[in-house]
Write an enzyme that holds these catalytic residues in place. Structure first.
Site, short mmCIF file in Angstrom:
data_model
loop_
_atom_site.label_atom_id
_atom_site.label_comp_id
_atom_site.label_asym_id
_atom_site.label_seq_id
_atom_site.Cartn_x
_atom_site.Cartn_y
_atom_site.Cartn_z
N ASP A 189 81.35 23.83 59.42
CA ASP A 189 83.55 24.31 59.51
C ASP A 189 83.53 25.62 60.11
O ASP A 189 85.05 26.24 60.21
CB ASP A 189 84.11 24.01 58.21
CG ASP A 189 83.46 25.02 57.11
OD1 ASP A 189 82.82 25.84 57.88
OD2 ASP A 189 84.56 25.26 55.91
N CYS A 225 80.08 28.61 58.04
CA CYS A 225 79.34 28.73 56.91
C CYS A 225 78.61 29.78 56.45
O CYS A 225 78.50 30.17 55.32
CB CYS A 225 78.67 28.13 57.78
SG CYS A 225 78.29 28.35 59.52
N HIS A 260 74.32 28.46 63.08
CA HIS A 260 75.09 27.32 61.52
C HIS A 260 73.98 28.31 60.70
O HIS A 260 73.20 28.82 60.79
CB HIS A 260 74.42 26.41 62.18
CG HIS A 260 75.04 25.57 60.39
ND1 HIS A 260 76.23 25.49 59.80
CD2 HIS A 260 74.09 25.76 58.84
CE1 HIS A 260 75.96 25.45 58.59
NE2 HIS A 260 75.16 24.94 58.30
#
Lengths: 311, 169
Positions: A114, A117, A296
């Protein structure tokens, strides 16, 4: 789930050609959060022409929220080889990298994609480490001291108490209480929006405060003409803004916690690159290990760290 | 450890209300409409001097999300407002009410954005300067933008008419 076009979400990536102080450079680092297990199709509203921009944004946010809510803020730990299975139809080098990584790292834990992370993975990995080491009470004492010191840093960076005091209080309270908790309770705590996001926000402000109080080291990596205050308000202080290497460095130095990031990049090599991020002080515990896939961060568990009790 | 959704927001809103009551900036009053609901505020904004809004007192509502201050409130004037950055339904459209990345009107990259570092007071001060200096680069009321750009006399006249209306004249 973030936007699908990384170019549209990374207007001010630091120059990839210059290495930050003491850190190697990672080429091709995308800034958009990616995750492999969520559909990327966003349905378009039918009567788009009649909606105001505000309404369209609200709808897009609702779609993003729905996708994000399908996954907990922090997940249960899982076998690293489960990740390999997700790339069954993906690149062979990716699968080989994961298999090689699994020789030394048996488990991983997802942090929701989101935009927060990195901060959430960092906070959970640190707090979990402290909780699973009751035989090393100094880890807890050091952590409490580091959080208490972070308040001085926030004041030095001229944040108003109103801006940070509630997030600081929740973070400190969580850290103080966790020695009485089971691993499940820690996980449940990090899965609650209210507490988990307050902790994320605290570490965002700490990273921002560190950059603002050390401008001479980091301003050279900003876009031409951009001030550190502008950079921090655009990229660090607001929820959901993805982190860049500069924030990883800032948080490492501000908290005296070392981090090692395993970069699972798309290059052809079968080996995973590890990048160490070191504080200015001598590390007093083994590094937290994070797994990075373009855009990510997740948490990684190193076998040699022998963390019994991970849930 | 358990926290109800909105408890951080409530605590923060109570602090901000107390601060605003003690040290209200000139030209601004704001607070919850009812003590039972801290998530709906009313604000009264005085039109800045030496602008066509001078002499007016403009009521607006602020609606706070449950995850305030992580997300910004929405602000809407409840009186008739003629301004390039205010939609015809009264909704205020300025950069401080939008988090970075949420960019309906293509604000300049240096413009102030929402983050928990901001506050109700800072929003209202931004709205005061917005009244004094409209930004026609990120317009909300396109018709108004046109008039503001091409015919300042007519713009001033329309605004002064709305000012008299808000005063009930």
């Amino acid at each position: 789930m973030q936007q699908h076009n990384p170019a549209s979400t990374s207007p001010s990536q630091p120059q990839a050609t210059a290495a930050l102080p003491g850190q190697p450079t990672v080429p091709g680092q995308a800034d958009a959060e990616v995750s492999t297990h969520v559909s990327t199709d966003q349905p378009k509203p039918k009567d788009e022409g009649q909606l105001t921009d505000e309404q369209i944004l609200t709808q897009m946010q609702a779609i993003k929220d729905e996708e994000a809510n399908a996954h907990p803020l922090v997940g249960s730990s899982m076998d690293l080889l489960e990740l390999e299975a997700e790339y069954a139809n993906g690149s062979a080098s990716f699968r080989n990298k994961i298999r090689n990584l699994a020789d030394t790292h048996d488990r991983m834990r997802r942090s929701r994609g989101d935009g927060n992370c990195f901060y959430r993975a960092f906070a959970f990995a640190w707090f979990e480490r402290v909780m699973l080491a009751p035989h090393r009470p100094e880890l807890h004492a050091n952590a409490v001291m580091a959080i208490e010191e972070s308040k001085d840093l926030l004041v030095a960076a001229q944040f108003e108490p109103l801006a940070f005091e509630d997030f600081y209080a929740v973070t400190l309270e969580t850290l103080q209480n966790l020695i009485h908790w089971t691993p499940d309770q820690l996980l449940e705590t990090f899965q609650q929006d209210e507490i988990s996001n307050s902790i994320v926000m605290h570490f965002r402000l700490v990273a921002s405060a560190y950059l603002k109080t050390h401008p001479e080291d980091y301003v050279p990596f900003l876009e031409f003409g951009q001030t550190m205050d502008e950079y921090c308000s655009m990229h660090v202080e607001a929820m959901g803004r993805e982190s860049e290497e500069m924030m990883v460095i800032a948080l490492t130095k501000a908290t005296h916690i070392s981090i090692e990031v395993a970069y699972l990049s798309g290059n052809e090599s079968d080996e995973v690159n590890f990048l160490p991020f070191l504080p200015d002080t001598l590390p007093y515990m083994p590094p937290l290990v994070l797994l990075y896939r373009p855009g990510h961060y997740d948490i990684l568990y190193r076998k040699s760290h022998c963390l019994d009790g991970v849930v | 450890m358990n926290r109800n959704m909105g408890s951080t927001a409530l605590k923060r809103l109570m602090t901000e209300y107390r601060e605003l009551t003690l040290h209200a900036p000139e030209g601004i009053t704001a607070g919850p409409i009812s003590e039972d609901n801290f998530f709906e505020w009313e604000a009264l904004i005085e039109g800045p001097q030496d602008t066509p809004y001078e002499g007016g007192i403009f009521p607006a509502t602020l609606t706070f999300p449950r995850d305030y201050p992580l997300s910004p409130p929405q602000m809407k004037f409840t009186c008739e407002m003629f301004h390039p950055n205010i939609y015809q339904d009264g909704t205020v459209c300025i950069s401080i009410l939008h988090a970075p990345g949420d960019d309906p009107n293509m604000y300049e990259s240096s413009s102030e954005r929402w983050s928990p570092v901001q506050s109700v007071e800072k929003i209202l001060l931004s709205v005061l300067s917005m009244l004094a200096e409209p930004n026609d680069e990120s317009g909300a009321n396109i018709e108004c933008c046109k008039i503001w750009r091409s015919d300042r006399k007519q713009f001033d006249a329309i605004v002064k008419r709305t000012v008299r209306k808000t005063l009930g004249l």
